[in-house]
Scaffold this motif. Structure first.
Motif, short mmCIF file in Angstrom:
data_model
loop_
_atom_site.label_atom_id
_atom_site.label_comp_id
_atom_site.label_asym_id
_atom_site.label_seq_id
_atom_site.Cartn_x
_atom_site.Cartn_y
_atom_site.Cartn_z
N GLY A 169 11.50 2.88 2.32
CA GLY A 169 10.08 3.17 2.19
C GLY A 169 9.75 4.29 1.23
O GLY A 169 8.58 4.61 1.04
N ARG B 4 13.03 5.29 6.29
CA ARG B 4 12.88 6.16 5.13
C ARG B 4 13.55 5.57 3.89
O ARG B 4 13.01 5.60 2.78
N LYS C 3 5.31 7.04 -0.65
CA LYS C 3 5.84 6.33 0.51
C LYS C 3 5.09 5.01 0.70
O LYS C 3 3.90 4.94 0.40
N VAL D 111 -4.20 7.01 -1.88
CA VAL D 111 -3.71 5.73 -1.35
C VAL D 111 -4.01 4.67 -2.42
O VAL D 111 -5.15 4.52 -2.87
N THR E 205 3.15 2.78 2.95
CA THR E 205 2.41 2.93 4.22
C THR E 205 2.06 1.60 4.85
O THR E 205 1.78 1.53 6.03
N ARG E 206 2.06 0.52 4.02
CA ARG E 206 1.74 -0.80 4.58
C ARG E 206 2.29 -1.89 3.68
O ARG E 206 2.16 -1.83 2.45
N ASN F 70 1.18 5.67 -0.31
CA ASN F 70 0.62 7.02 -0.33
C ASN F 70 1.39 7.77 -1.41
O ASN F 70 2.59 7.98 -1.28
N GLU G 119 0.87 -1.18 0.00
CA GLU G 119 0.00 0.00 0.00
C GLU G 119 0.90 1.23 0.00
O GLU G 119 1.85 1.31 0.78
N GLU H 86 7.93 0.06 5.91
CA GLU H 86 7.07 1.23 5.96
C GLU H 86 7.94 2.47 6.13
O GLU H 86 8.90 2.46 6.89
N TYR H 87 7.56 3.55 5.44
CA TYR H 87 8.34 4.78 5.46
C TYR H 87 8.51 5.31 6.88
O TYR H 87 9.58 5.81 7.24
N SER H 88 7.48 5.18 7.70
CA SER H 88 7.53 5.68 9.08
C SER H 88 8.58 4.97 9.92
O SER H 88 9.07 5.51 10.91
#
Length: 431
Positions: free
Chosen positions: A407, A404, A422, A386, A424-425, A328, A326, A399-401
């Motif tokens: 992601g 980085r 990015k 998304v 996201t999942r 963004n 997934e 994941e980007y969070s």
């Protein structure tokens, strides 16, 4: 002295390689003998103005065509930094190679051609905007805009201010750079004005009192390093020797490496041992830390399992790899509509895979990033959404969070970058 990985980016023919070569020559990294040889060969080919560019454009095809095709790596020391210079190609055909350089960068110099018509061509149909958006999406926050070829416009303040207003508006509004993180430097690489010392041409001195290019590089804030985290090194290149040895090259994004250390190569999962390390092109070392560009010679591993786009990591903390993700994403200006079923080229760190959009989950408000519309039929230029993508083969991802460097993604189609985004999942991790 801290290390700074510096990407040189910008539209084709803006003078990136000439600027890089001139800078290296002025700082003593290219000898007079070598420079004389380059000048002689360039003149013999009727390309006298390419003498400095030849220092970085080393392949026969690059020299014959007069364009950079791959990311050239060079090294120099400034007052504050050990600089690793990544001279990236500007031609539209080699944007994937430029992306590979951008993923390694801590900061960037965006080179624009200040001559009449050339700046506008780079902005309208060229790679100036695309390169700026790509470096920002891969986490570069500090840039120098080098307005090159100012000698062609007589070092005109009006021309410099016009470029600064037009491009500055785009960098701040569309790319969302902070104004304090963008430094503007007028210069001429061919005329040697404002590169490593203050300009001597009165036409430029009469209105410009800012830093020269080298001082602007030294004004960058030191990049943060993640030496305490688990080992992570995306592989940008692989060197195989005739003796059966294999070396993985790349920027160490996190952790440390040392001789004798066990490492895992993903996505194969193979274990190997660090036999030797080289830093900054050819310097042997026993230890490397986050931020270093290294060549890691491995032993006890099948050479076929080490490839560009893979990742070296801690054996006990293997990096995830997946095909279903997934994202963004934001579609770029001028992008064709994106539909469920659209075929794309997916880029993440040094990996590239064919991909298909399998679902458009929702359209987002670009300011709040909250869902504005669920399951839209298609996406248009400049929209944020998304989406779910399915890749042809697995890539190492996070994941980007959480990471980085594993992601940040770019999506391309028909030779153009159409969206940046990015992860996201990770929808389905592969085992």
């Amino acid at each position: 002295m801290a290390q700074l990985n510096l990407a040189i980016v910008g539209h084709v023919d803006s003078g990136k390689s000439t600027l890089s070569g001139r800078l290296l020559h002025l700082l003593g990294r290219i000898s007079k003998k070598e420079m004389h040889k380059n000048e002689k060969e360039a003149k013999s080919q009727g390309k006298g103005s390419f003498a400095y560019a030849r220092a970085l454009d080393e392949s026969t095809e690059e020299r014959e065509r007069g364009i950079t095709m791959s990311v050239a790596v060079a090294y120099f020391d400034s007052k504050n930094y050990k600089v690793v210079m990544l001279d990236s190609p500007g031609h539209k055909d080699f944007v994937p190679n430029m992306i590979s350089g951008a993923t390694q960068a801590d900061a960037a110099i965006l080179v624009v051609d200040g001559s009449n018509g050339a700046f506008e061509a780079g902005m309208k149909g060229g790679q100036t905007k695309e390169h700026a958006q790509i470096i920002k999406s891969f986490g570069v926050k500090q840039i120098i805009v080098a307005v090159n070829k100012m000698d062609v416009v007589g070092y005109s303040k009006d021309r410099f201010d016009e470029i600064k207003h037009t491009l500055g508006t785009f960098l701040l509004r569309s790319c969302r750079f902070e104004e304090s993180s963008v430094c503007w430097v007028p210069l001429s690489a061919m005329d040697n004005q404002n590169l490593v010392s203050a300009p001597c041409d009165e036409r430029l001195l009469s209105w410009y009192s800012g830093p020269c290019l080298l001082d602007a590089i030294d004004s960058f804030q030191p990049p943060t390093r993640e030496s305490e985290k688990s080992l992570l090194m995306p592989i940008c290149d692989v060197i195989k020797s005739s003796r059966g040895q294999v070396s993985a090259c790349g920027k160490l994004q996190a952790g440390t490496l040392q001789n004798g250390l066990k490492v895992r190569v993903m996505p194969s999962g193979e274990l190997g041992t660090v036999r030797s390390l080289e830093r900054d092109g050819s310097q042997s070392c026993s230890t490397a830390t986050a931020g270093d560009n290294v060549a890691v010679t491995l032993q006890g591993i099948d050479v076929h399992h080490v490839r560009a786009g893979g990742v070296l990591c801690d054996p006990d903390v293997p990096v995830a790899f997946a095909r279903h993700l997934e994202l963004n994403v934001q579609l770029l200006d001028g992008a064709q509509p994106m539909l469920a079923g659209s075929q794309l080229e997916f880029h993440i760190h040094h990996a590239k895979e064919a991909a298909r959009v399998v679902k458009i989950a929702g359209l987002l408000d670009p300011k709040t990033l909250k869902v504005a519309k669920r399951s839209p039929r298609c996406l248009l230029a400049k929209q944020v959404a998304v989406v779910e993508v399915l890749l042809q083969g697995p890539v190492c991802v996070a994941e980007y969070s959480k990471c980085r460097s594993l992601g940040s993604v770019s999506l391309r189609a028909l030779g153009n970058t159409v969206a940046l985004g990015k992860v996201t999942r990770v929808i389905e991790e592969q085992k």
